[in-house]
Design an enzyme around this catalytic site. Structure first.
Site, PDB file in Angstrom:
ATOM      1  N   HIS A 292      -8.658  -2.677   6.806  1.00 30.80           N
ATOM      2  CA  HIS A 292      -9.658  -2.344   8.241  1.00 30.80           C
ATOM      3  C   HIS A 292      -9.889  -4.044   8.634  1.00 30.80           C
ATOM      4  O   HIS A 292     -10.153  -4.657   7.136  1.00 30.80           O
ATOM      5  CB  HIS A 292     -10.775  -1.531   8.265  1.00 30.80           C
ATOM      6  CG  HIS A 292     -11.353  -2.178   7.528  1.00 30.80           C
ATOM      7  ND1 HIS A 292     -12.378  -3.039   6.411  1.00 30.80           N
ATOM      8  CD2 HIS A 292     -11.295  -1.485   5.609  1.00 30.80           C
ATOM      9  CE1 HIS A 292     -12.673  -2.860   5.359  1.00 30.80           C
ATOM     10  NE2 HIS A 292     -12.191  -2.354   4.462  1.00 30.80           N
TER      11      HIS A 292
ATOM     12  N   CYS B 267     -10.189  -0.114  -0.581  1.00 38.85           N
ATOM     13  CA  CYS B 267      -9.637  -0.237   1.043  1.00 38.85           C
ATOM     14  C   CYS B 267      -9.039  -1.640   1.062  1.00 38.85           C
ATOM     15  O   CYS B 267      -9.352  -2.628  -0.028  1.00 38.85           O
ATOM     16  CB  CYS B 267     -10.752  -0.248   1.986  1.00 38.85           C
ATOM     17  SG  CYS B 267     -11.383   1.844   2.402  1.00 38.85           S
TER      18      CYS B 267
END
Length: 314
Positions: free
Chosen positions: A192, A208
């Site tokens: 992301h 992440c």
């Protein structure tokens, strides 16, 4: 060794800043992409500013320039830009993430007869205790302006710090996912953007993969659902290229690393690119210094032996 030393000294060149992310792979087999450069800093430069300008990560700049102040390099300081890379030892298909160098490589499919390309971007990965997992997976979903649903573990972490984190964080400036998200087949893991781009190239996430807002926007536009994703941790990369042996060494990022001393790992890496027909005169003193310093810079550590030794021309 004079020949080897001359090659190393000639390897760095002074150039103007160029932010390049896409590289052609000659015949799909080139093990090295890009070119190392040196830039002369301006009075208001910082490593965070330079990292974005050159498309590199903050940590990459730190290890490549250990004697330069990252917050105040000063006017006219020469800074090495780590804009050359040995490709990770992984299938060149879809996304390949090497945690050790905190870098993502994207190999788009090419039509028959067309050159193959690779796009590369600096990334942030999981901090200690929140390691980014290794393995193979796929992109299962894409979302523009995503809502973040933090797991209970992260919400509890916030609570212990006296902060409140809602069960759902809507799109906007307070959303740490940024404006684009690529969801992996690994539960709870996402590639992301970010609302804190200064942290790109550091171990700062909850596991992440984080990209600069400009980079995730570019990658998002290229990626399709079901794109394969391979996550590796390769702190030692080597390549045989144009009769020379290159080594690129990074600090180990923990999970999935090979055990043993620096020199032991180096010998294993060098042995992995040698074969009975291609011996190399290796400068082991230089290679050992690189193994200890871990500069992340591809460096010539050996030259193919002359044909009287191997029967192969240089």
């Amino acid at each position: 060794m004079k020949k080897l030393t001359s090659l190393i000294l000639a390897y760095l060149v002074l150039v103007m800043p160029v932010h390049a992310e896409r590289y052609a792979l000659a015949s799909g087999e080139s093990p090295i992409i890009g070119q190392l450069t040196i830039t002369s800093t301006r009075f208001d430069d910082t490593f965070i500013k330079l990292a974005h300008e050159f498309g590199v990560g903050y940590q990459e700049l730190i290890i490549a320039n250990p004697n330069v102040d990252p917050w105040l390099p000063g006017e006219g300081t020469q800074v090495v830009m780590p804009t050359q890379y040995i490709l990770p030892d992984a299938k060149r298909d879809g996304l390949v993430l090497n945690l050790a160098e905190m870098r993502l490589y994207y190999y788009p499919k090419s039509s028959q007869g067309s050159p193959q390309y690779v796009h590369t971007y600096p990334i942030s990965i999981g901090r200690q205790g929140w390691d980014t997992p290794l393995g193979e997976t796929r992109i299962i979903r894409k979302k523009k302006l995503p809502t973040w649903y933090p797991p209970k573990s992260i919400r509890e972490e916030y609570r212990q710090k006296g902060k409140t984190l809602e069960a759902a964080v809507p799109p906007g400036p307070d959303n740490p996912l940024g404006k684009y998200a690529l969801y992996l087949g690994l539960p709870s893991y996402v590639i992301h953007g970010t609302n804190e781009p200064r942290g790109i190239g550091m171990r700062v996430t909850h596991g992440c993969i984080r990209l600069h807002p400009d980079d995730i926007k570019d990658l998002f536009s290229r990626i399709s659902i079901d794109t394969p994703v391979t996550i590796v941790n390769q702190p030692y990369k080597t390549a045989r290229y144009r009769n020379r042996l290159y080594a690129e060494m990074h600090p180990d990022q923990g999970e999935g690393s090979r055990p043993g001393s620096n020199l032991h790992q180096l010998v294993q890496a060098v042995s992995g690119v040698k074969d009975p027909e291609h011996g190399f005169d290796v400068d082991w003193q230089l290679a050992t210094r690189l193994a200890k310093a871990k500069t992340g810079l591809p460096t010539v550590v050996g030259i193919m032996q002359s044909n009287e030794h191997t029967g192969v021309e240089n």
